[in-house]
Design an enzyme around this catalytic site. Structure first.
Site, PDB file in Angstrom:
ATOM      1  N   ARG A 135       0.847  -1.200   0.000  1.00  0.00           N
ATOM      2  CA  ARG A 135       0.000   0.000   0.000  1.00  0.00           C
ATOM      3  C   ARG A 135       0.879   1.244   0.000  1.00  0.00           C
ATOM      4  O   ARG A 135       1.624   1.475   0.954  1.00  0.00           O
ATOM      5  CB  ARG A 135      -0.896   0.042   1.247  1.00  0.00           C
ATOM      6  CG  ARG A 135      -1.852  -1.115   1.398  1.00  0.00           C
ATOM      7  CD  ARG A 135      -3.107  -0.988   0.556  1.00  0.00           C
ATOM      8  NE  ARG A 135      -3.723  -2.303   0.372  1.00  0.00           N
ATOM      9  CZ  ARG A 135      -4.584  -2.862   1.229  1.00  0.00           C
ATOM     10  NH1 ARG A 135      -4.936  -2.211   2.315  1.00  0.00           N
ATOM     11  NH2 ARG A 135      -5.072  -4.053   0.987  1.00  0.00           N
ATOM     12  N   GLU A 188       0.572   4.179   0.830  1.00  0.00           N
ATOM     13  CA  GLU A 188      -0.170   5.143   1.618  1.00  0.00           C
ATOM     14  C   GLU A 188       0.799   5.910   2.502  1.00  0.00           C
ATOM     15  O   GLU A 188       1.544   5.295   3.271  1.00  0.00           O
ATOM     16  CB  GLU A 188      -1.159   4.373   2.484  1.00  0.00           C
ATOM     17  CG  GLU A 188      -2.397   5.150   2.868  1.00  0.00           C
ATOM     18  CD  GLU A 188      -3.394   4.257   3.597  1.00  0.00           C
ATOM     19  OE1 GLU A 188      -4.235   4.801   4.315  1.00  0.00           O
ATOM     20  OE2 GLU A 188      -3.304   3.015   3.460  1.00  0.00           O
ATOM     21  N   ARG A 203      -0.198   2.078  13.103  1.00  0.00           N
ATOM     22  CA  ARG A 203      -1.153   1.121  12.550  1.00  0.00           C
ATOM     23  C   ARG A 203      -0.863   0.793  11.091  1.00  0.00           C
ATOM     24  O   ARG A 203      -1.478  -0.109  10.530  1.00  0.00           O
ATOM     25  CB  ARG A 203      -2.589   1.659  12.659  1.00  0.00           C
ATOM     26  CG  ARG A 203      -3.044   1.946  14.092  1.00  0.00           C
ATOM     27  CD  ARG A 203      -4.431   2.567  14.142  1.00  0.00           C
ATOM     28  NE  ARG A 203      -5.454   1.659  13.631  1.00  0.00           N
ATOM     29  CZ  ARG A 203      -6.166   1.867  12.535  1.00  0.00           C
ATOM     30  NH1 ARG A 203      -5.988   2.953  11.829  1.00  0.00           N
ATOM     31  NH2 ARG A 203      -7.076   1.005  12.150  1.00  0.00           N
ATOM     32  N   HIS A 204       0.024   1.528  10.452  1.00  0.00           N
ATOM     33  CA  HIS A 204       0.216   1.362   9.012  1.00  0.00           C
ATOM     34  C   HIS A 204       1.608   0.874   8.640  1.00  0.00           C
ATOM     35  O   HIS A 204       2.587   1.201   9.291  1.00  0.00           O
ATOM     36  CB  HIS A 204      -0.050   2.688   8.298  1.00  0.00           C
ATOM     37  CG  HIS A 204      -1.494   3.067   8.282  1.00  0.00           C
ATOM     38  ND1 HIS A 204      -2.070   3.761   9.312  1.00  0.00           N
ATOM     39  CD2 HIS A 204      -2.478   2.819   7.372  1.00  0.00           C
ATOM     40  CE1 HIS A 204      -3.371   3.947   9.036  1.00  0.00           C
ATOM     41  NE2 HIS A 204      -3.638   3.380   7.872  1.00  0.00           N
ATOM     42  N   GLU A 256     -10.253  -3.651  13.217  1.00  0.00           N
ATOM     43  CA  GLU A 256     -10.528  -4.584  12.128  1.00  0.00           C
ATOM     44  C   GLU A 256      -9.307  -5.451  11.831  1.00  0.00           C
ATOM     45  O   GLU A 256      -8.202  -4.964  11.706  1.00  0.00           O
ATOM     46  CB  GLU A 256     -10.903  -3.781  10.875  1.00  0.00           C
ATOM     47  CG  GLU A 256     -11.316  -4.632   9.699  1.00  0.00           C
ATOM     48  CD  GLU A 256     -10.436  -4.394   8.501  1.00  0.00           C
ATOM     49  OE1 GLU A 256     -10.269  -3.262   8.057  1.00  0.00           O
ATOM     50  OE2 GLU A 256      -9.861  -5.395   8.010  1.00  0.00           O
ATOM     51  N   SER A 290     -11.527  -8.632   6.488  1.00  0.00           N
ATOM     52  CA  SER A 290     -12.562  -8.076   5.653  1.00  0.00           C
ATOM     53  C   SER A 290     -12.918  -9.141   4.635  1.00  0.00           C
ATOM     54  O   SER A 290     -12.033  -9.788   4.066  1.00  0.00           O
ATOM     55  CB  SER A 290     -11.999  -6.829   4.962  1.00  0.00           C
ATOM     56  OG  SER A 290     -13.028  -6.003   4.533  1.00  0.00           O
ATOM     57  N   ARG A 307      -1.484  -7.318  11.836  1.00  0.00           N
ATOM     58  CA  ARG A 307      -2.474  -6.753  12.763  1.00  0.00           C
ATOM     59  C   ARG A 307      -3.024  -7.808  13.712  1.00  0.00           C
ATOM     60  O   ARG A 307      -3.254  -7.517  14.886  1.00  0.00           O
ATOM     61  CB  ARG A 307      -3.613  -6.114  11.970  1.00  0.00           C
ATOM     62  CG  ARG A 307      -3.161  -4.841  11.283  1.00  0.00           C
ATOM     63  CD  ARG A 307      -4.322  -4.122  10.637  1.00  0.00           C
ATOM     64  NE  ARG A 307      -3.875  -2.812  10.161  1.00  0.00           N
ATOM     65  CZ  ARG A 307      -4.680  -1.866   9.711  1.00  0.00           C
ATOM     66  NH1 ARG A 307      -5.984  -2.085   9.680  1.00  0.00           N
ATOM     67  NH2 ARG A 307      -4.213  -0.715   9.299  1.00  0.00           N
TER      68      ARG A 307
END
Lengths: 562, 562
Positions: A319, A321, A327-328, A482, A485, A536
């Site tokens: 990602r 991002e 958290r990333h 989360e 998914s 996670r």
């Protein structure tokens, strides 16, 4: 397979060669000096064969000495002579004739070593005692020792009922006198997860970290840990996290294999930024462009179209991002599965619920030691799991209602047709824990506005809020965060094309076109699946202050090394 | 975890929305027409509930009908009513009252289905017979049927001793009337592996492919296969290859776990092109540059430095090599391991030899069926393995001597201090097979000229050719092709720096500096390891004409989709 290394240019190579010769000479000289110094110390010592720096241990030890791991030492070894390889963690001089060392291996297995001068065989000289207690901490040593019971248990060591009376000690890999980070520092909880060298402390990270005990050793930042990667990894807390991570993967795999899922490997390099254009890494590719996969979604579906029935994959996803939070990460490991559906997408939901509960229960059982080791540094409450048969599954609308009615006042107006924010998710986690006594729960039937184009719309035509349809899609949460998914995917090409257009995506665009084509080329059975973020799952299960602690080599927008 | 899809711009989204509405209306109209046509056929048929297109099979079948997999059908089912889901592979009309279909699932498990008109319950109308035999091949169906023994075995089906007398048949996913590639074509050996659409045939690939049987169905090119990815994957030969690949990974993992190796995940994104600069993919990374890892080499060594003792990894590696051959891919899967050495690097060699032999023997035993399925399409001789205790290990110099003395004349002058070429390797494979009756062997002690800087030089100072030193490094071969490269690594930072300089590499350069630093920061025990190319192991074990056939989604300089 390994790569041969080739110099980039002939000119550069020549220059480098000359430089290399000079440097090599210098290095050789230094090595000779060091060797000479070592010899001076040892050469006139009658015990000189029993200690020193060695490249190999071949033929150094007594033939009847069994080589054992510290973790395997028990009463049966009492009185026997053994060989142990370990990291020398600490040493202490008692007198000119006696010293102590602490030997560690296999994460947090340690034992006390005693070295005592003796003029009888096996010979241990005073010089040998001095030399051994002078070994730099974190050197790798091999010792021959007699196993004995100490007068009283050695509380500072995990193997407290035995100690090693050392008669030979060789340093196989000497640590430098000064470590960039000591084991004591490496074993403190990290509070600062910022990638900025200058900046001290990080509000988000700082809030989450809960040091287990007051201590005088200062905590090192994550940056310092990563700059001292070997010490970071050697710390028992990181060894324990790594071992827990291994078990999570292992349980995921074996649970699914028992259900006849087949592993496959989706590609990382793909020809189009097919899922959402924003957060994708692009790279030049032989005069064209390539992208790094953000998920194996399309490929899992190709496997189903290809008649593989039930598949899973474990691999990296990317990602692009620019999020600098605990958290990333820009690269992480996805645990993904996809399966044919017979009658209802709840078959998928049940498999995913089963695999996650099996993972959580499995590590609570198999990794009790490791969890304890982690908790000694990063304190946390055990993850509350539902009793079998009492799993909590809420619809998205039910969850929002719960949040409106029982959550904090700021969430009194959350809507059933808009996706949840991270603070909402966390607040819901607390409400659910209070009401249902579980940290693990499922939220099902997300509104179509919150799901990608491939999410199957609910057959019954249920709507929420202002006429927004719901989907056969869900998220799984632990501690309000989360971790999974998933849902049913559209398998009918007409329906799929319609949803692609409705989401404002061009069905003729690169990637999407090939995806749609596959559904048109052959009949594809109804199917669904989900994706779990491994990092996670590990981090939130242990309530770690950052997901970076769960990764082997965390990748952030500012960090690509080591 | 999945990505939500967001439209790229508001303007584009509006335009797309308008277009979408129009297209959706069109699609809906088409769907309504199709539905109407289907209704016309069925509505006045008394057997109408027993067949047709369905989205789900919920409550369609008799309650006492057990759902079974074709592979599980045996004599115990004779006379029972079962439900089977499968791909309808072929159909044949016998008369207005009778037809046959061939149902396939689970790779190459197939069975004959019989559909016969019956006015008694369960009702089967003539229209139903016609409808079923008219289903497009490769549609996904669910049937209810009585299991019976055929008058004589159905030789065209793997389950030849039973047949299914169909009383209900629903199409869950209809295939189009025209397939881009039929199952017959997908099951032919591929001869053309070129990525160029225009160009017909590829000399290298063409030479290697050996069609197992003369046939009238023309072979499709690899391009056609990949453009019809679902059909490519459904072909029993590809299912078998995929299943063998799974077993290779599984045996690799379980063999090493039994020896206390721990899995870890090296990163794909790295901060420097540390191993050889030429063949590395580069990408923009938040204003800086990132690279895709060519191997997990440095990271395996960091794990050893970090006290993990024995590690392995299974994951993607990348090579930006513009090689358009059936032997190359730009992304492939590496099976890597690294371990501490106690006394000699032959400990590493033995583990690697053990794991590869275990893989080969394991798949010969566990995948006999799958191997047979592959050989029916791509003929090959079984891989000759050495008898236990008679493994062949040659030094590089011995291998070259063998090639000079017993190989083809063109190799009469090969040198002991220069790396082997691919044709030399292949020729050596034939000499070794003739002399030692094995397709699997090790070549050890490669000259330093043929190895990267981290290869440990032989302690005894052995030289070959014109004073070139040999290394504790080796390659493993099957059928004359390299599948593994490994050896002992330098663990002493002084020695490592010297070798880095001698290879013309700057020890201060990005990546190298951090690598060296790790060895200086802490003591690192002696260690070694190796890397196996998973795709090559599968391809060469089966003697496939291209490594692309062993990959799930082969990546080449010209191909990134699907």
């Amino acid at each position: 397979m390994e790569e041969s290394n080739a110099p980039t240019s002939k000119k550069g190579a020549k220059k480098a060669e000359a430089k290399a010769k000079k440097e090599a000479l210098k290095a050789q000289r230094a090595a000779e000096l060091a060797a000479a110094a070592a010899n001076v110390t040892l050469e006139d010592d009658p015990a000189q064969d029993n200690y020193g720096n060695k490249q190999t241990t071949a033929s150094l030890f007594s033939k009847d000495a069994e080589e054992v791991e510290i973790r395997s030492l028990d009463e049966s070894h009492n009185g026997k002579t053994v060989v142990v390889r370990a990291w020398l963690q600490n040493s202490r001089v008692q007198s000119a004739k006696m010293g102590f060392v602490e030997l560690r291996k296999g994460g947090n297995w340690n034992i006390q070593g005693v070295v005592m001068a003796s003029e009888e065989e096996p010979l241990v000289s005073r010089r040998m005692v001095k030399w051994i207690t002078g070994i730099s901490p974190e050197s790798y040593v091999a010792v021959e020792a007699k196993v004995k019971q100490p007068l009283e248990p050695v509380h500072s060591c995990r193997v407290s009922g035995l100690e090693l009376h050392i008669t030979k000690c060789y340093v196989l890999a000497p640590a430098p006198a000064m470590l960039g980070m000591t084991m004591a520092a490496a074993s403190q909880p990290i509070v600062n997860f910022s990638d900025e060298k200058a900046q001290e402390g990080d509000a988000d990270a700082g809030k989450a970290a809960k040091p287990a005990a007051e201590t005088t050793t200062p905590s090192a930042s994550m940056l310092t840990h990563l700059d001292n990667i070997a010490m970071h990894k050697r710390a028992p807390v990181q060894q324990a996290i790594a071992d827990i991570r291994i078990q999570v993967k292992r349980i995921f795999r074996s649970y699914l294999e028992d259900l006849r899922f087949k592993e496959f490997e989706p590609p990382c390099l793909i020809g189009a930024a097919s899922e959402g254009g924003g957060n994708v890494f692009r790279l030049p590719y032989f005069g064209d462009e390539a992208f790094l996969a953000q998920s194996p979604q399309f490929y899992k579906q190709f496997e189903i179209a290809g008649g593989r029935e039930r598949v899973f994959s474990i691999g990296p996803v990317f990602r692009a991002e620019n999020s600098n939070t605990p958290r990333h990460m820009t690269e992480f490991t996805g645990l993904d599965l996809e399966m044919e559906i017979k009658d209802s997408y709840t078959e998928v939901l049940s498999v995913l619920e089963g695999v996650l509960l099996s993972i959580f229960r499995g590590i609570q059982e198999r990794c009790a030691d490791e969890i304890e080791t982690v908790r000694a540094v990063y304190h946390s409450e055990p993850l509350l799991l539902p009793e079998p048969g009492k799993e909590v599954r809420l619809t998205f609308a039910e969850a929002q209602k719960l949040l409106r009615e029982e959550g904090p006042a700021e969430f009194a107006n959350v809507r059933d047709d808009e996706d949840m924010s991270t603070p909402q998710e966390k607040a819901l986690g607390e409400v659910v824990r209070a009401k249902y006594k579980t940290d693990f729960y499922v939220i099902d039937k997300f509104p179509e506005t919150a799901r990608p184009f491939y999410a199957k719309i609910d057959d019954a035509g249920t709507t929420v809020g202002e006429g927004v349809r719901v989907t056969n899609a869900f998220d799984f949460f632990i501690r309000g965060q989360e971790v999974l998914s998933g849902g049913q995917r559209i398998h009918n090409p007409v329906e799929l094309e319609e949803r692609i257009r409705a989401k404002g995506v061009d069905p003729e665009s690169a990637g999407i076109k090939e995806y749609l084509t596959t559904f048109r080329q052959v009949g594809v059975p109804a199917h669904g699946g989900g994706g779990i973020g491994l990092d996670r799952v590990v981090a939130w299960f242990l309530a770690l202050p950052s997901v970076h602690l769960a990764a082997y080599y965390p990748r952030t927008p500012k960090r690509l090394s080591p």
